[in-house]
Design an enzyme around this catalytic site. Sequence first.
Site, PDB file in Angstrom:
ATOM      1  N   THR A 169     -65.199 -10.968  35.933  1.00 50.53           N
ATOM      2  CA  THR A 169     -66.077 -11.560  34.996  1.00 50.53           C
ATOM      3  C   THR A 169     -67.264 -12.373  35.748  1.00 50.53           C
ATOM      4  OG1 THR A 169     -64.456 -13.328  35.296  1.00 50.53           O
ATOM      5  CG2 THR A 169     -64.349 -11.804  33.317  1.00 50.53           C
ATOM      6  N   GLY A 170     -67.757 -11.876  36.832  1.00 50.37           N
ATOM      7  CA  GLY A 170     -68.950 -12.590  37.517  1.00 50.37           C
ATOM      8  C   GLY A 170     -70.246 -11.931  36.682  1.00 50.37           C
ATOM      9  N   THR A 189     -62.306 -17.008  34.170  1.00 49.41           N
ATOM     10  CA  THR A 189     -63.598 -16.567  34.744  1.00 49.41           C
ATOM     11  C   THR A 189     -63.658 -16.322  36.116  1.00 49.41           C
ATOM     12  OG1 THR A 189     -65.815 -16.521  34.163  1.00 49.41           O
ATOM     13  CG2 THR A 189     -64.645 -18.529  34.659  1.00 49.41           C
ATOM     14  N   CYS A 190     -64.616 -15.551  36.604  1.00 49.27           N
ATOM     15  CA  CYS A 190     -64.990 -15.479  38.037  1.00 49.27           C
ATOM     16  C   CYS A 190     -65.338 -16.909  38.728  1.00 49.27           C
ATOM     17  CB  CYS A 190     -66.158 -14.550  38.379  1.00 49.27           C
ATOM     18  SG  CYS A 190     -65.232 -12.775  38.340  1.00 49.27           S
ATOM     19  N   ASN A 191     -65.387 -16.997  40.042  1.00 48.12           N
ATOM     20  CA  ASN A 191     -65.611 -18.291  40.549  1.00 48.12           C
ATOM     21  C   ASN A 191     -65.694 -17.923  42.023  1.00 48.12           C
ATOM     22  OD1 ASN A 191     -64.962 -20.766  42.118  1.00 48.12           O
ATOM     23  ND2 ASN A 191     -65.670 -21.548  39.947  1.00 48.12           N
TER      24      ASN A 191
END
Lengths: 728, 247
Positions: free
Chosen positions: A696-697, B225-227
């Site tokens: 989900t980047g 979510t991405c991080n």
Amino acid sequence: MAIKCNETREKRKSKIPVLALAAVICFQGSNSVLAANSLDESAIAPQEASYGYYVDNYANNNSSNMTPESNPSIGVLSEFHDLWEPGTSWDNGTVLNEDIHNYNIAKSISITENRTDEEAKAAYLIDRRHQNYSAIAGLGPHADNFIAGANAGTTIPDEIPEDATSVGYDDGSNNNGVWADQNSSLGSMVGLIDTIRNSGASTSNAKAYYSYKRPFRWSEDVSVIPTLVPRIKEDPSTDGGFPSGHTNAGYLASYGFAYAVPERYEEIMTRASEMGNSRIVAGMHSPLDVIGGRVMATAVAASALNDPNNKSVKDAAHAQAHEVLLTQEGTSEDNYSDYETNKQNYTERLTYGFEQIGDTTKPMVVPKGAEALIETRFPYLDDAQRRWVLYTTGLPSGYPVLDDTEGWGRLNLFAAAGGYEAFENDVTVSMDAARGGFNEADTWKNDIDGSGKLTKSGTGALTLSGDNSYTGGTLLEEGTLAANSGSAFGEGEVVNTEGTLIENVSNGVTIGNNFTQSEAGTLDLTIGNKEEVLDINGEATFDGTLKLNFTDGFIPDADTPIISYDALAEKSAFSKVEITGLPDNYEVSYDANALYVVDSNSQEEEENESPVVPPSETGDDNNPSKDPVTEPEDDNASATETTKETEETDTVDSTTENEDKKTPAKLEDASKESNNSVKPVTSSSADGDVVENPKTGDDTNIILYVGLLAASAIAAAVVIWQRKFRRR
Amino acid sequence: MNWLQKIILLTCLVVFLFSLIKIGGIGFDYVQSEQVMKEIQVQYKGNLQESKAIASENSVRSQFQSLLDINPNIVGWLTIDNTKIDYPILQSSDNNHYLNRNYKEETSKSGSIFMDFRNKSDAQDRQTIIYGHQMKDGSMFGQLDKFLDEDFFSQNKEFQFDTIYESYKVEIFSVYVTTTDFNYIETDFPTDEEYLDFIDVIEEKSKMRTDIQVTEKDNIITLSTCNELQDPEDGRLVLHGKLTKTN
């Protein structure tokens, strides 16, 4: 990716040695409780108290009988003698058990100190209103219809008058001066409750005998709610606390309602317990008073329901409730809609946290006639079976006041309404759907253990929803038996001769031993995800019909078992398979340890598919049905919701040549390839399938482009600057 | 100007224009995504104000009726105050579909906020998982990292989650950064013990301490979510909250 070939597939559960099928032949239905495995019928035999049996002598509760031996209402509470020796006057009795007495008063203090305004208001209304009227609330959505139909009335308004702290209001009831009218359209129900209330039900004699003070006279820290202060009797000598009269009355009315409307048994019992609890909240009674009121009411109600003279009254009430009250749409608010909350509250109020002070190992005793309390709740059981339900749901022994000889104190009617808590011996249930009501369909909510076997016969439907561990096995002879929990069928083998066995549990169902289905049996599985597996910890012998209902748009992968088993009996297969919710080209496939549903047309496609991703046609134009009953479904399910019936003529097992047409064996290659493409990320399910954690980047390279922009500008500037520099 | 300088200058110009167009394109995408989202936000808020009647249990609530006409895969709405998060939640039959599609099913870099395909859309699972992109303009779950700031967290401990049937208050009890090596996206816990073990682990991992009690009877929601703090590829920011039905 977790596609595994059949040969390497590991069973999750340990294998149990395969047992002989001959056991099936042993099952012959019987319509009564069979010979005991561990306990015989003497366990449920009544035990006579010094006053005789309550149900035979309930009329002896009058002021001329003032000993535990002559008056059953005094006698049934005689365990109170262990705690308290009544004196000759209201204030000179002797506390015999300081710990219990002190806890009793401390509990009164803490409950009155911590009451909310809302609780205080409810306690005022319950104190002032006729208890029969207050008990109506247990009917939940049907309460308003009952009030209208029975012309039930009260003159105590919902909002407490401002001068209530100085004026004592009395309930003038309805326009005829009674709580409800016996000549109304619900008059038979009213009649039953009036009958129970008039069956030697007064607590006055027991109160006078025990002379145990109300809690506010034991301690000033017990605060009576201000609006009830005007109701405190000035003469304490005639104002005993034990047992609580309001509690007694609230339970009596509630047992009447529960008899007439057993569909709300637990809710009505919870309302009764709340009425009792409100007496402690009000500061008017201690927990022991309330417990005593409940015990006496239970005995009185059972007595009234056992009296042959009352048969027509109780039958008419039950019939009227179902013909008049329950046929109307319920419209009022239900304050008892949460089963778990009800259960917690009711159970807590059975003992109020008192420690067990007596022998904690005494077997349960079921009082004579107590089974009448649940005869409408379990119309398909016989009296002995109802007594077993009461036996297996009773409280442990040793609690203060509750260990009376007959066993009234230990009855737990809330739990009893959920059915057996143990099969102490073999149980045969025969439900005739044509008779309607619970005969047609019922649910046993309790967790059932024990060594007995359950045999279900008759056309009705029985649902088991507890976490069950009974070991005697399950035989379905006729009708429907449904699992609403993963362990519904206990730990024994399951045999289905002519019934429909239903599974609809999102985590799947485990059968603890062998499973056998005969020609006339139907196995009906609803499957909405890959966890929904029927897991047979033994040998599977299939015959008859298999119905597979796929919901929620779920399309199983070729390696997701629908039924798993330790072994498959030779030449065993369902003779008929009906699949709904999948395209036509899906069919069942058996291998050595599981039954699968495979897409016979699309082997090649599947080789490129992720195992957790349904086939590509399920992708974009999903159209989930929002019907909450069936739960949302994708249109790949609904659009193709055709019922497919396959008459399987040949028997298949893992060794037949048909198998290479079916997916599992062929999947070996695909799985190896696919496995390499699995990312080592995240969730795996029990059978090893991997669900990838979505990336989900934000892959917009904004910094790169800003950098390029700057770099090109700088580079151009450098070139131009160099040129100018050289010119100079 | 010699030919070398000319070539360099020309290259610079080409790169400059190319980058400018790309940046413009990205900006345009962001703006367009925001516009598209505005449309449905306005509609949803409008519906909310109009829906006075209380829907009965287990039926689609009125504020969602018109949303379902737009896309029947809408299963809820997520609102977190003091962030940009005020979005419809979608659900497909896999976890890829809405990575790059908006609720109009148009291709979009921002994708949609979406629910794990394994979850029941009425949030009856023990863990309901919601994914969203960490967009650089702060949209979607781009501002979820605000919860890593203690001051922000202490002032924003709750948010609202709506399924089409019910409203829930969410009390955040765990926020942390991790990688995908940690499996926090189970949707099925066969036993109470497994569930409570998981709760223990995620409470332990949390950067923030709360006194919220989660029992086996509670369901939780997880936002993921991405991080890039721990890993540019597999790093994740995860937030867990306890669900409580509200009326």
